[in-house]
Write a protein that holds these residues in place. Structure first.
Motif, mmCIF file in Angstrom:
data_model
loop_
_atom_site.group_PDB
_atom_site.id
_atom_site.type_symbol
_atom_site.label_atom_id
_atom_site.label_comp_id
_atom_site.label_asym_id
_atom_site.label_seq_id
_atom_site.Cartn_x
_atom_site.Cartn_y
_atom_site.Cartn_z
ATOM 1 N N TYR A 269 -73.924 24.678 -8.725
ATOM 2 C CA TYR A 269 -75.075 23.986 -9.328
ATOM 3 C C TYR A 269 -74.668 22.633 -9.913
ATOM 4 O O TYR A 269 -75.329 21.614 -9.677
ATOM 5 C CB TYR A 269 -75.686 24.866 -10.413
ATOM 6 N N ASN A 270 -73.576 22.616 -10.645
ATOM 7 C CA ASN A 270 -73.166 21.378 -11.315
ATOM 8 C C ASN A 270 -72.659 20.324 -10.337
ATOM 9 O O ASN A 270 -72.931 19.129 -10.504
ATOM 10 C CB ASN A 270 -72.086 21.684 -12.362
ATOM 11 N N GLU A 271 -71.937 20.761 -9.331
ATOM 12 C CA GLU A 271 -71.303 19.792 -8.438
ATOM 13 C C GLU A 271 -72.196 19.352 -7.279
ATOM 14 O O GLU A 271 -71.861 18.394 -6.577
ATOM 15 C CB GLU A 271 -69.980 20.357 -7.923
ATOM 16 N N LEU A 272 -73.318 20.022 -7.072
ATOM 17 C CA LEU A 272 -74.228 19.622 -5.984
ATOM 18 C C LEU A 272 -75.427 18.815 -6.479
ATOM 19 O O LEU A 272 -76.297 18.463 -5.682
ATOM 20 C CB LEU A 272 -74.712 20.866 -5.227
ATOM 21 N N GLN A 273 -75.474 18.511 -7.764
ATOM 22 C CA GLN A 273 -76.627 17.801 -8.316
ATOM 23 C C GLN A 273 -76.884 16.464 -7.607
ATOM 24 O O GLN A 273 -77.995 16.208 -7.133
ATOM 25 C CB GLN A 273 -76.415 17.541 -9.815
ATOM 26 N N ASP A 274 -75.899 15.617 -7.548
ATOM 27 C CA ASP A 274 -76.088 14.284 -6.948
ATOM 28 C C ASP A 274 -76.378 14.377 -5.460
ATOM 29 O O ASP A 274 -77.250 13.669 -4.934
ATOM 30 C CB ASP A 274 -74.838 13.425 -7.187
ATOM 31 N N TRP A 275 -75.641 15.244 -4.770
ATOM 32 C CA TRP A 275 -75.849 15.428 -3.321
ATOM 33 C C TRP A 275 -77.264 15.909 -3.037
ATOM 34 O O TRP A 275 -77.930 15.408 -2.125
ATOM 35 C CB TRP A 275 -74.825 16.430 -2.798
ATOM 36 N N ALA A 276 -77.742 16.862 -3.825
ATOM 37 C CA ALA A 276 -79.083 17.403 -3.625
ATOM 38 C C ALA A 276 -80.146 16.337 -3.872
ATOM 39 O O ALA A 276 -81.101 16.200 -3.093
ATOM 40 C CB ALA A 276 -79.311 18.596 -4.550
ATOM 41 N N LEU A 277 -79.988 15.564 -4.928
ATOM 42 C CA LEU A 277 -80.958 14.504 -5.243
ATOM 43 C C LEU A 277 -81.008 13.466 -4.125
ATOM 44 O O LEU A 277 -82.091 13.048 -3.688
ATOM 45 C CB LEU A 277 -80.569 13.842 -6.565
ATOM 46 N N LYS A 278 -79.860 13.090 -3.631
ATOM 47 C CA LYS A 278 -79.767 12.098 -2.562
ATOM 48 C C LYS A 278 -80.446 12.583 -1.280
ATOM 49 O O LYS A 278 -81.071 11.795 -0.551
ATOM 50 C CB LYS A 278 -78.295 11.779 -2.283
ATOM 51 N N ASN A 279 -80.361 13.876 -1.019
ATOM 52 C CA ASN A 279 -80.894 14.430 0.233
ATOM 53 C C ASN A 279 -82.257 15.113 0.064
ATOM 54 O O ASN A 279 -82.723 15.778 0.992
ATOM 55 C CB ASN A 279 -79.891 15.425 0.812
ATOM 56 N N GLU A 280 -82.876 14.942 -1.096
ATOM 57 C CA GLU A 280 -84.200 15.523 -1.373
ATOM 58 C C GLU A 280 -84.189 17.054 -1.219
ATOM 59 O O GLU A 280 -85.104 17.653 -0.657
ATOM 60 C CB GLU A 280 -85.273 14.902 -0.479
#
Length: 371
Positions: A269-280
Protein backbone atom coordinates in the motif's frame (compact mmCIF):
# COMPACT_ATOMS: atom_id res chain seq x y z
CA UNK A 1 8.60 -18.01 -10.77
CA UNK A 2 6.60 -16.11 -8.13
CA UNK A 3 3.21 -17.80 -7.68
CA UNK A 4 0.05 -16.01 -6.64
CA UNK A 5 -0.14 -18.11 -3.48
CA UNK A 6 2.17 -20.42 -1.57
CA UNK A 7 0.84 -22.31 1.48
CA UNK A 8 2.84 -21.49 4.61
CA UNK A 9 3.84 -24.29 6.97
CA UNK A 10 4.79 -23.56 10.57
CA UNK A 11 6.81 -26.77 10.96
CA UNK A 12 4.48 -28.45 13.44
CA UNK A 13 1.81 -29.70 11.04
CA UNK A 14 3.33 -33.15 10.47
CA UNK A 15 4.20 -33.48 14.18
CA UNK A 16 0.59 -32.94 15.20
CA UNK A 17 -0.78 -35.13 12.43
CA UNK A 18 1.47 -37.96 13.62
CA UNK A 19 0.27 -37.35 17.17
CA UNK A 20 -3.35 -37.48 16.04
CA UNK A 21 -2.72 -40.85 14.40
CA UNK A 22 -1.00 -42.18 17.54
CA UNK A 23 -3.96 -41.13 19.67
CA UNK A 24 -5.97 -43.76 17.78
CA UNK A 25 -8.92 -41.56 16.75
CA UNK A 26 -8.65 -39.85 13.39
CA UNK A 27 -12.28 -39.81 12.20
CA UNK A 28 -13.11 -36.37 13.61
CA UNK A 29 -14.40 -34.55 16.68
CA UNK A 30 -11.46 -35.70 18.75
CA UNK A 31 -8.59 -34.07 20.62
CA UNK A 32 -7.44 -31.61 17.93
CA UNK A 33 -10.94 -30.70 16.84
CA UNK A 34 -11.75 -29.72 20.41
CA UNK A 35 -8.53 -27.73 20.75
CA UNK A 36 -9.46 -25.74 17.65
CA UNK A 37 -13.03 -25.18 18.86
CA UNK A 38 -11.77 -24.00 22.25
CA UNK A 39 -9.24 -21.67 20.63
CA UNK A 40 -11.83 -19.82 18.57
CA UNK A 41 -14.42 -19.68 21.33
CA UNK A 42 -11.93 -18.25 23.83
CA UNK A 43 -9.94 -15.93 21.56
CA UNK A 44 -12.86 -14.40 19.67
CA UNK A 45 -15.77 -14.99 22.02
CA UNK A 46 -17.76 -17.06 19.53
CA UNK A 47 -20.64 -18.83 21.28
CA UNK A 48 -20.07 -22.23 19.61
CA UNK A 49 -17.78 -23.39 16.81
CA UNK A 50 -17.90 -26.49 14.63
CA UNK A 51 -15.06 -27.32 12.25
CA UNK A 52 -16.25 -28.37 8.80
CA UNK A 53 -14.60 -29.87 5.75
CA UNK A 54 -14.95 -26.54 3.94
CA UNK A 55 -16.49 -23.09 4.20
CA UNK A 56 -18.99 -24.35 1.63
CA UNK A 57 -20.15 -26.99 4.11
CA UNK A 58 -20.45 -24.37 6.85
CA UNK A 59 -22.69 -22.27 4.59
CA UNK A 60 -24.78 -25.32 3.69
CA UNK A 61 -25.23 -26.07 7.39
CA UNK A 62 -26.34 -22.47 7.92
CA UNK A 63 -28.94 -22.79 5.16
CA UNK A 64 -30.33 -25.92 6.83
CA UNK A 65 -30.34 -24.30 10.27
CA UNK A 66 -32.45 -21.33 9.20
CA UNK A 67 -34.83 -23.71 7.38
CA UNK A 68 -34.40 -22.31 3.89
CA UNK A 69 -37.13 -23.69 1.65
CA UNK A 70 -38.47 -23.35 -1.88
CA UNK A 71 -39.40 -19.75 -2.62
CA UNK A 72 -37.40 -18.09 0.14
CA UNK A 73 -35.23 -15.17 -0.95
CA UNK A 74 -31.67 -14.61 0.26
CA UNK A 75 -29.82 -11.35 -0.33
CA UNK A 76 -26.08 -11.45 -0.97
CA UNK A 77 -23.48 -9.64 -3.07
CA UNK A 78 -23.03 -10.68 -6.66
CA UNK A 79 -19.27 -10.23 -6.38
CA UNK A 80 -18.56 -13.36 -4.36
CA UNK A 81 -17.62 -17.00 -4.75
CA UNK A 82 -20.25 -19.41 -6.00
CA UNK A 83 -20.43 -21.30 -2.68
CA UNK A 84 -22.11 -18.30 -1.05
CA UNK A 85 -25.06 -18.75 -3.41
CA UNK A 86 -24.99 -22.52 -3.92
CA UNK A 87 -25.56 -23.24 -0.24
CA UNK A 88 -28.97 -21.58 -0.39
CA UNK A 89 -29.91 -22.54 -3.95
CA UNK A 90 -29.51 -26.20 -2.94
CA UNK A 91 -32.30 -25.68 -0.36
CA UNK A 92 -34.59 -24.04 -2.95
CA UNK A 93 -33.91 -20.36 -2.33
CA UNK A 94 -33.98 -17.58 -4.88
CA UNK A 95 -30.83 -15.45 -4.71
CA UNK A 96 -31.30 -11.69 -4.80
CA UNK A 97 -28.02 -10.08 -5.77
CA UNK A 98 -26.85 -6.79 -4.27
CA UNK A 99 -24.41 -4.46 -5.99
CA UNK A 100 -20.97 -3.67 -4.58
CA UNK A 101 -19.95 -0.37 -3.05
CA UNK A 102 -18.25 2.19 -5.26
CA UNK A 103 -15.24 2.30 -2.91
CA UNK A 104 -15.00 -1.38 -2.02
CA UNK A 105 -16.06 -4.76 -3.51
CA UNK A 106 -18.24 -5.51 -0.47
CA UNK A 107 -22.04 -5.21 -0.76
CA UNK A 108 -23.56 -1.73 -0.82
CA UNK A 109 -25.41 -1.59 2.49
CA UNK A 110 -27.39 1.48 1.41
CA UNK A 111 -29.10 -0.50 -1.35
CA UNK A 112 -30.15 -3.52 0.71
CA UNK A 113 -33.50 -2.33 2.05
CA UNK A 114 -34.89 -1.88 -1.46
CA UNK A 115 -34.19 -5.58 -2.13
CA UNK A 116 -36.17 -6.87 0.87
CA UNK A 117 -39.58 -8.42 0.14
CA UNK A 118 -42.09 -10.49 2.08
CA UNK A 119 -40.17 -13.58 0.90
CA UNK A 120 -36.76 -12.47 2.17
CA UNK A 121 -35.37 -14.90 4.74
CA UNK A 122 -31.75 -13.85 5.18
CA UNK A 123 -28.95 -11.45 4.32
CA UNK A 124 -25.48 -12.88 3.69
CA UNK A 125 -22.81 -10.18 3.94
CA UNK A 126 -19.44 -11.21 2.52
CA UNK A 127 -16.47 -9.57 4.22
CA UNK A 128 -14.42 -9.24 1.03
CA UNK A 129 -10.63 -9.26 1.52
CA UNK A 130 -11.26 -9.55 5.26
CA UNK A 131 -12.72 -6.02 5.37
CA UNK A 132 -15.97 -5.69 7.31
CA UNK A 133 -19.31 -4.79 5.83
CA UNK A 134 -21.17 -2.14 7.84
CA UNK A 135 -22.72 -4.59 10.25
CA UNK A 136 -24.68 -1.99 12.23
CA UNK A 137 -26.71 -1.19 9.13
CA UNK A 138 -27.17 -4.84 8.20
CA UNK A 139 -28.16 -5.98 11.69
CA UNK A 140 -30.57 -3.05 11.99
CA UNK A 141 -32.32 -4.12 8.79
CA UNK A 142 -32.38 -7.73 9.97
CA UNK A 143 -34.02 -6.70 13.23
CA UNK A 144 -36.52 -4.44 11.49
CA UNK A 145 -37.62 -7.09 8.98
CA UNK A 146 -37.07 -10.19 11.14
CA UNK A 147 -34.31 -11.64 8.95
CA UNK A 148 -31.36 -13.91 9.65
CA UNK A 149 -27.82 -12.69 9.05
CA UNK A 150 -25.16 -15.20 8.03
CA UNK A 151 -21.68 -13.72 7.77
CA UNK A 152 -19.57 -15.15 4.97
CA UNK A 153 -16.29 -14.61 6.77
CA UNK A 154 -14.29 -16.95 4.52
CA UNK A 155 -11.53 -14.33 4.15
CA UNK A 156 -12.03 -12.57 7.48
CA UNK A 157 -10.22 -14.46 10.21
CA UNK A 158 -8.76 -12.11 12.86
CA UNK A 159 -10.50 -9.07 11.40
CA UNK A 160 -12.76 -6.72 13.33
CA UNK A 161 -15.67 -4.28 13.12
CA UNK A 162 -16.25 -1.30 15.40
CA UNK A 163 -19.89 -0.28 15.60
CA UNK A 164 -21.52 2.95 16.65
CA UNK A 165 -21.39 1.73 20.24
CA UNK A 166 -17.59 1.83 20.05
CA UNK A 167 -17.26 -1.89 20.74
CA UNK A 168 -14.71 -3.75 18.60
CA UNK A 169 -16.15 -7.09 17.53
CA UNK A 170 -14.46 -9.94 15.63
CA UNK A 171 -15.97 -10.61 12.23
CA UNK A 172 -18.00 -13.79 12.44
CA UNK A 173 -19.31 -12.88 15.91
CA UNK A 174 -22.04 -10.45 14.84
CA UNK A 175 -24.55 -12.33 12.66
CA UNK A 176 -26.72 -15.21 13.85
CA UNK A 177 -24.30 -17.57 12.08
CA UNK A 178 -20.96 -17.25 10.31
CA UNK A 179 -18.76 -19.34 8.01
CA UNK A 180 -14.95 -19.34 7.81
CA UNK A 181 -12.54 -20.93 5.34
CA UNK A 182 -9.17 -22.59 5.92
CA UNK A 183 -8.50 -23.24 2.25
CA UNK A 184 -4.84 -23.08 1.28
CA UNK A 185 -5.26 -19.54 -0.08
CA UNK A 186 -6.43 -18.17 3.28
CA UNK A 187 -4.40 -16.69 6.15
CA UNK A 188 -4.78 -19.78 8.35
CA UNK A 189 -4.99 -23.04 6.42
CA UNK A 190 -5.62 -26.77 6.58
CA UNK A 191 -5.58 -27.50 2.83
CA UNK A 192 -9.35 -27.55 2.65
CA UNK A 193 -11.42 -26.90 5.74
CA UNK A 194 -13.84 -24.46 7.28
CA UNK A 195 -15.86 -23.64 10.35
CA UNK A 196 -19.43 -22.76 11.28
CA UNK A 197 -19.84 -20.24 14.07
CA UNK A 198 -23.14 -20.35 15.96
CA UNK A 199 -23.72 -17.02 17.72
CA UNK A 200 -27.47 -17.48 18.23
CA UNK A 201 -27.64 -20.06 21.02
CA UNK A 202 -31.01 -21.34 19.80
CA UNK A 203 -29.19 -22.99 16.88
CA UNK A 204 -26.45 -24.68 18.92
CA UNK A 205 -28.01 -28.07 19.64
CA UNK A 206 -29.42 -28.59 16.17
CA UNK A 207 -26.17 -27.46 14.53
CA UNK A 208 -24.31 -30.26 16.30
CA UNK A 209 -26.90 -32.79 15.14
CA UNK A 210 -26.72 -31.62 11.50
CA UNK A 211 -22.91 -31.72 11.77
CA UNK A 212 -23.08 -35.36 12.89
CA UNK A 213 -25.12 -36.63 9.92
CA UNK A 214 -28.45 -35.82 11.56
CA UNK A 215 -27.79 -37.87 14.70
CA UNK A 216 -27.35 -36.99 18.37
CA UNK A 217 -24.05 -38.87 18.41
CA UNK A 218 -22.11 -36.06 20.11
CA UNK A 219 -24.63 -35.93 22.95
CA UNK A 220 -24.29 -39.72 23.31
CA UNK A 221 -20.51 -39.55 23.66
CA UNK A 222 -20.90 -36.86 26.31
CA UNK A 223 -23.22 -39.20 28.21
CA UNK A 224 -26.27 -36.97 27.75
CA UNK A 225 -28.34 -39.73 26.10
CA UNK A 226 -28.12 -43.52 26.48
CA UNK A 227 -28.06 -44.18 22.73
CA UNK A 228 -27.89 -42.13 19.57
CA UNK A 229 -30.16 -42.24 16.55
CA UNK A 230 -31.30 -40.35 13.46
CA UNK A 231 -33.16 -37.26 14.71
CA UNK A 232 -32.87 -34.67 11.91
CA UNK A 233 -31.47 -34.08 8.45
CA UNK A 234 -27.72 -33.64 8.21
CA UNK A 235 -24.59 -34.77 6.45
CA UNK A 236 -20.95 -35.66 7.02
CA UNK A 237 -19.80 -32.10 7.61
CA UNK A 238 -17.05 -32.64 10.19
CA UNK A 239 -13.40 -33.01 9.11
CA UNK A 240 -10.97 -35.70 10.22
CA UNK A 241 -8.56 -35.25 13.11
CA UNK A 242 -5.76 -35.09 10.54
CA UNK A 243 -7.23 -31.86 9.15
CA UNK A 244 -7.82 -30.50 12.65
CA UNK A 245 -4.23 -31.34 13.71
CA UNK A 246 -2.86 -29.45 10.71
CA UNK A 247 -5.10 -26.50 11.57
CA UNK A 248 -3.97 -26.50 15.19
CA UNK A 249 -0.34 -26.00 14.11
CA UNK A 250 -1.46 -22.94 12.20
CA UNK A 251 -3.57 -21.52 15.03
CA UNK A 252 -0.63 -21.77 17.42
CA UNK A 253 1.18 -19.35 15.13
CA UNK A 254 -1.68 -17.02 14.23
CA UNK A 255 -0.08 -13.95 15.82
CA UNK A 256 3.13 -14.34 13.81
CA UNK A 257 1.30 -15.17 10.58
CA UNK A 258 -0.95 -12.14 10.93
CA UNK A 259 1.92 -9.82 11.77
CA UNK A 260 3.83 -10.82 8.64
CA UNK A 261 0.81 -10.68 6.33
CA UNK A 262 -0.29 -7.27 7.55
CA UNK A 263 3.28 -6.02 7.10
CA UNK A 264 3.21 -7.25 3.48
CA UNK A 265 -0.10 -5.47 2.89
CA UNK A 266 1.15 -2.19 4.32
CA UNK A 267 4.35 -2.35 2.25
CA UNK A 268 2.33 -2.85 -0.93
CA UNK A 269 0.00 0.00 0.00
CA UNK A 270 2.69 2.50 0.97
CA UNK A 271 5.07 1.83 -1.88
CA UNK A 272 2.47 1.71 -4.68
CA UNK A 273 0.86 5.07 -3.90
CA UNK A 274 2.69 7.13 -6.54
CA UNK A 275 2.57 4.38 -9.17
CA UNK A 276 -1.17 3.92 -8.67
CA UNK A 277 -1.88 7.65 -8.89
CA UNK A 278 0.18 7.97 -12.07
CA UNK A 279 -1.66 5.07 -13.72
CA UNK A 280 -5.18 5.98 -12.48
CA UNK A 281 -5.33 2.80 -10.40
CA UNK A 282 -7.23 2.59 -7.12
CA UNK A 283 -5.67 0.91 -4.09
CA UNK A 284 -7.76 -0.93 -1.47
CA UNK A 285 -10.00 1.07 0.85
CA UNK A 286 -10.49 0.07 4.50
CA UNK A 287 -13.45 1.96 6.06
CA UNK A 288 -12.92 3.58 9.45
CA UNK A 289 -15.08 0.96 11.18
CA UNK A 290 -13.06 -1.97 9.75
CA UNK A 291 -9.60 -3.47 10.18
CA UNK A 292 -7.26 -5.00 7.64
CA UNK A 293 -6.30 -8.62 8.33
CA UNK A 294 -3.75 -8.95 5.53
CA UNK A 295 -5.77 -11.44 3.54
CA UNK A 296 -5.06 -10.09 0.05
CA UNK A 297 -3.81 -7.05 -1.81
CA UNK A 298 -5.74 -5.96 -4.85
CA UNK A 299 -5.74 -3.14 -7.39
CA UNK A 300 -8.76 -1.69 -9.17
CA UNK A 301 -7.63 -0.83 -12.69
CA UNK A 302 -9.28 1.79 -14.88
CA UNK A 303 -10.22 -0.77 -17.55
CA UNK A 304 -10.13 -4.45 -18.36
CA UNK A 305 -7.45 -3.69 -20.95
CA UNK A 306 -5.20 -2.06 -18.37
CA UNK A 307 -5.67 -5.03 -16.06
CA UNK A 308 -4.68 -7.48 -18.77
CA UNK A 309 -1.63 -5.40 -19.64
CA UNK A 310 -0.44 -5.55 -16.01
CA UNK A 311 -1.08 -9.31 -15.88
CA UNK A 312 0.93 -9.78 -19.07
CA UNK A 313 3.77 -7.53 -17.86
CA UNK A 314 4.11 -9.43 -14.60
CA UNK A 315 3.81 -12.79 -16.36
CA UNK A 316 6.70 -11.84 -18.62
CA UNK A 317 8.75 -11.53 -15.44
CA UNK A 318 7.50 -14.88 -14.08
CA UNK A 319 5.10 -13.28 -11.61
CA UNK A 320 1.53 -14.55 -11.40
CA UNK A 321 -1.17 -11.97 -10.71
CA UNK A 322 -4.82 -12.96 -11.06
CA UNK A 323 -8.26 -11.41 -11.25
CA UNK A 324 -11.07 -12.63 -9.02
CA UNK A 325 -14.78 -13.41 -9.32
CA UNK A 326 -16.95 -13.22 -12.38
CA UNK A 327 -20.02 -11.65 -10.76
CA UNK A 328 -22.66 -14.29 -10.09
CA UNK A 329 -25.49 -12.26 -11.60
CA UNK A 330 -23.76 -12.52 -14.99
CA UNK A 331 -23.01 -16.25 -14.67
CA UNK A 332 -24.33 -18.86 -17.07
CA UNK A 333 -26.40 -20.44 -14.29
CA UNK A 334 -28.05 -17.18 -13.31
CA UNK A 335 -28.71 -16.13 -16.91
CA UNK A 336 -30.46 -19.44 -17.48
CA UNK A 337 -32.64 -19.22 -14.38
CA UNK A 338 -33.25 -15.56 -13.58
CA UNK A 339 -33.66 -12.02 -14.86
CA UNK A 340 -30.26 -10.31 -14.97
CA UNK A 341 -30.09 -7.25 -12.72
CA UNK A 342 -27.99 -4.21 -13.59
CA UNK A 343 -25.15 -4.13 -11.08
CA UNK A 344 -22.60 -1.66 -12.40
CA UNK A 345 -20.19 -1.68 -9.47
CA UNK A 346 -20.07 -5.46 -9.34
CA UNK A 347 -19.35 -5.52 -13.07
CA UNK A 348 -16.55 -2.99 -12.53
CA UNK A 349 -14.80 -5.23 -10.02
CA UNK A 350 -15.25 -8.28 -12.25
CA UNK A 351 -13.55 -6.43 -15.09
CA UNK A 352 -10.98 -4.32 -13.28
CA UNK A 353 -9.93 -5.91 -9.98
CA UNK A 354 -6.49 -7.52 -9.96
CA UNK A 355 -4.93 -9.47 -7.07
CA UNK A 356 -1.17 -9.35 -6.59
CA UNK A 357 0.83 -12.30 -5.21
CA UNK A 358 0.30 -12.58 -1.47
CA UNK A 359 1.72 -15.15 0.95
CA UNK A 360 3.83 -15.34 4.11
CA UNK A 361 7.23 -15.89 2.49
CA UNK A 362 6.75 -13.34 -0.31
CA UNK A 363 9.44 -10.78 -1.13
CA UNK A 364 7.26 -7.74 -1.81
CA UNK A 365 10.16 -5.75 -3.25
CA UNK A 366 10.34 -8.04 -6.31
CA UNK A 367 6.71 -7.37 -7.18
CA UNK A 368 6.93 -3.62 -6.67
CA UNK A 369 10.02 -3.36 -8.86
CA UNK A 370 8.36 -5.45 -11.57
CA UNK A 371 5.38 -3.09 -11.75
Amino acid sequence: MIPFNKPYLTGKEIVYIEDAVKKGKISGNGYYTQRCHDFFEKKYGFNKCLLTTSCTDALEMAAILINIKEGDEVIMPSFTFVSTANAFVLRGAKIVFADSRSDHPGMDEEKLEALITAKTKAIVPVHYAGVACDMDKIMSLAHQYNLFVIEDAAQAIDSFYTGKDGIRKPLGSIGHLAAFSFHETKNIISGEGGMLVINDKSFAQRAEIIWEKGTNRSAFFRGEVDKYSWVDIGSSFLPSEIVAAFLWAQLENIEDIQKVRISHWEKYYNELQDWALKNEITLPVVPSYATNNGHMFYLVCKSIEQRQAIIDKLKSKDILAVFHYISLHSSVFNKTNNIIPELNQSDKYSDCLLRLPFFYELNIREIIEAL
